[in-house]
Design a protein around this motif. Structure first.
Motif, short mmCIF file in Angstrom:
data_model
loop_
_atom_site.label_atom_id
_atom_site.label_comp_id
_atom_site.label_asym_id
_atom_site.label_seq_id
_atom_site.Cartn_x
_atom_site.Cartn_y
_atom_site.Cartn_z
N GLY A 1 4.29 9.24 3.98
CA GLY A 1 5.75 8.72 4.51
C GLY A 1 5.56 8.05 5.68
O GLY A 1 6.40 7.61 5.94
N ALA A 2 4.58 6.88 5.32
CA ALA A 2 3.88 5.94 6.87
C ALA A 2 4.31 4.30 6.12
O ALA A 2 4.00 3.44 7.30
CB ALA A 2 2.52 6.18 6.67
N SER A 3 4.81 4.49 5.61
CA SER A 3 5.92 2.54 5.43
C SER A 3 6.68 2.62 5.35
O SER A 3 7.67 1.09 5.02
CB SER A 3 5.03 2.32 3.35
N GLY A 4 7.52 3.42 5.32
CA GLY A 4 9.45 3.60 5.03
C GLY A 4 9.88 2.90 6.65
O GLY A 4 8.53 3.13 8.04
N GLY A 5 10.83 2.72 6.81
CA GLY A 5 11.03 2.94 8.70
C GLY A 5 10.48 3.48 9.54
O GLY A 5 10.13 2.86 10.49
N VAL A 6 10.70 5.18 9.33
CA VAL A 6 10.73 5.62 10.50
C VAL A 6 9.08 6.05 10.95
O VAL A 6 8.31 6.07 11.91
CB VAL A 6 10.96 7.68 10.24
N ALA B 1 -2.93 7.88 8.09
CA ALA B 1 -1.54 7.50 7.26
C ALA B 1 -1.31 8.00 5.69
O ALA B 1 -2.48 6.84 5.06
CB ALA B 1 -1.50 5.88 7.59
N VAL B 2 -0.03 7.95 4.99
CA VAL B 2 -0.17 8.42 3.36
C VAL B 2 0.75 7.28 3.32
O VAL B 2 2.05 7.87 3.90
CB VAL B 2 -0.51 9.83 3.51
N CYS B 3 0.42 6.61 2.28
CA CYS B 3 1.57 5.93 1.65
C CYS B 3 0.30 5.35 0.12
O CYS B 3 -0.37 6.06 -0.30
CB CYS B 3 1.63 4.43 2.73
N SER B 4 1.37 4.67 -0.60
CA SER B 4 1.83 3.91 -1.47
C SER B 4 0.15 2.86 -1.52
O SER B 4 0.00 2.06 -0.67
CB SER B 4 2.41 3.62 -2.91
N THR B 5 -0.38 2.45 -2.59
CA THR B 5 -1.56 1.07 -2.84
C THR B 5 -1.06 0.12 -2.46
O THR B 5 -1.58 -0.79 -1.16
CB THR B 5 -1.28 1.18 -4.01
N GLY B 6 0.24 -0.53 -2.45
CA GLY B 6 0.69 -1.67 -1.78
C GLY B 6 1.07 -1.58 -0.41
O GLY B 6 1.73 -2.68 0.04
N ASN B 7 0.79 -0.29 0.29
CA ASN B 7 1.20 -0.62 1.39
C ASN B 7 0.44 -0.45 2.67
O ASN B 7 0.00 0.52 3.63
CB ASN B 7 2.19 0.73 2.48
N VAL B 8 -0.80 0.35 1.49
CA VAL B 8 -2.23 0.86 2.70
C VAL B 8 -3.01 0.14 3.83
O VAL B 8 -3.24 0.02 5.10
CB VAL B 8 -3.91 0.73 2.09
N GLU B 9 -2.42 -1.45 3.31
CA GLU B 9 -3.07 -2.68 4.36
C GLU B 9 -2.10 -2.90 5.61
O GLU B 9 -2.45 -2.73 6.60
CB GLU B 9 -3.29 -4.35 3.86
N GLN B 10 -1.13 -2.55 4.95
CA GLN B 10 0.34 -2.61 6.04
C GLN B 10 -0.13 -1.40 7.50
O GLN B 10 -0.42 -1.73 8.41
CB GLN B 10 1.18 -2.31 5.68
N ALA B 11 0.08 -0.23 6.70
CA ALA B 11 -0.65 0.79 7.81
C ALA B 11 -1.78 0.28 8.22
O ALA B 11 -2.18 1.60 9.47
CB ALA B 11 -1.06 2.33 6.83
N VAL C 1 -6.37 5.91 5.92
CA VAL C 1 -5.55 5.89 5.76
C VAL C 1 -5.44 6.66 4.32
O VAL C 1 -6.14 6.10 3.36
CB VAL C 1 -4.73 3.67 5.39
N ILE C 2 -4.26 6.99 3.42
CA ILE C 2 -4.59 7.84 2.33
C ILE C 2 -3.81 6.75 1.50
O ILE C 2 -2.56 7.52 1.51
CB ILE C 2 -5.25 9.75 2.50
N ASN C 3 -4.33 6.54 0.33
CA ASN C 3 -3.23 6.15 -1.02
C ASN C 3 -2.81 7.57 -1.78
O ASN C 3 -3.42 8.26 -2.31
CB ASN C 3 -3.98 5.21 -1.66
N TYR C 4 -2.37 7.67 -1.87
CA TYR C 4 -1.29 8.98 -2.15
C TYR C 4 -1.50 8.68 -4.07
O TYR C 4 -1.16 10.12 -4.45
CB TYR C 4 -0.11 9.63 -2.13
#
Length: 335
Positions: free
Chosen positions: A166-171, A188-198, A206-209
């Protein structure tokens, strides 16, 4: 000498919750200024930010918490909101480390930052000089949760392998950066749209869940900080080293009776035996840890990720958005 804002007016604009319900039940009203105790600081709020705890405050969920928060409606303060950044308007006679005019940031225990003024007795510190008020307001609760989860409850050591689910939210965005600052190798585990941000926040991997289940991979971790709450204990254990720790800080809130507590308790009980452990906690608002965060922010080691900005009159919209569970960073309120 010109009168201060508090001398000119005895009221302020604040977001009020008179009953539990959807965010639409909130109302922007004129209310009395909070009283300043001898050990308190009155802050003119310049910005605030939204956290999951604010959603629970407003909706009255999970129901299991209502004996403490109020069975039929909110008990105690009618105000909500934790995070804030602003300028000190007045200090109590016992305060020696802050004075009128200082720029500060922090969190209000019990809520009250969705307002023009907030009075705090703990959990306030000097604002990082390199941040705007809105950026600073995005920090306290989320970053303290990440810091205390990794450092205190996860007992993170340099060189350890850490996974943030859950690496894309506030915490999560703060956790990736703090884990790197503490010397960890971070996945970091997050969705497709947040991979580059992580990746931009420093994640080593980075793992795209949506494409890969991290619990079925070959990597093993010394510490998992779980913000998403998407896996069972059996599945977490597959990727944990023998003495590894799972720190739970979030879970889905679909169960109105137990909310995230249902998942947290199930995992904690399942981990009761064995060398691998799971813990969950509530972050503590305190000035020393705000000082740690300020150092990380002023050095450029960490930065807040602000996704959206709302006005004070739009707090209901901000809460509705965070309640959907897809925030990509922090949601701030500008005043």
């Amino acid at each position: 000498m010109a009168a201060t804002a508090t001398e000119r007016a005895a009221t302020m604009k604040a977001v009020v919750r008179d009953k539990y319900g959807p965010p639409e039940a909130l109302d922007l009203q004129d209310v009395e200024l909070p009283e300043l105790p001898d050990d308190g600081v009155l802050v003119r709020v310049r910005a605030a930010s939204v956290n999951q705890v604010d959603w629970y405050d407003v909706t009255g969920t999970p129901w299991i918490a209502r004996p403490m928060t109020g069975l039929r409606g909110p008990r105690g303060s009618r105000l909500t909101g934790r995070d804030f950044a602003g300028t000190v308007e007045a200090v109590g006679k016992d305060i020696t480390d802050l004075e009128t005019g200082d720029d500060v940031f922090g969190g209000k225990i019990g809520g009250g930052s969705f307002a023009e003024y907030v009075c705090v007795q703990t959990g306030v510190g000097r604002k990082p000089a390199n941040l705007t008020f809105e950026e600073a307001a995005a920090v306290p609760v989320a970053a303290l949760t990440a810091l205390q989860g990794l450092r205190d409850h996860g007992q993170l050591q340099p060189g350890q392998k850490v996974l943030v689910n859950g690496a894309s939210g506030g915490v999560g965005t703060f956790a990736v950066q703090i884990a790197k600052a503490l010397g960890a190798e971070v996945t970091a585990v997050c969705s497709t749209g947040n991979v580059e941000q992580a990746r931009s926040l420093g994640a080593d991997r980075v793992i795209n869940y949506t494409r890969e289940d991290f619990t079925r991979g070959g990597e093993r971790y010394d510490l998992i900080l779980d913000v998403a709450g998407t896996k069972s204990w059996t599945r977490y254990r597959r990727v944990m080293n023998p003495q590894a720790m799972l720190v739970l800080v979030g879970a889905p809130k679909t169960n109105r009776l137990l909310g995230p507590l249902g998942h947290l308790i199930r995992v904690r009980l399942a981990s009761w035996r064995g060398s691998q452990k799971a813990v969950f906690f509530v972050a503590k608002l305190n000035s020393p840890d705000l000082g740690v965060l300020r150092e990380l922010l002023e050095s450029g080691t960490m930065k807040p990720v602000v996704e959206k900005r709302y006005e004070l009159a739009e707090v209901a919209d901000a809460l509705r958005y965070i309640g959907e569970g897809h925030a990509q960073g922090k949601i701030v309120i500008g005043l």
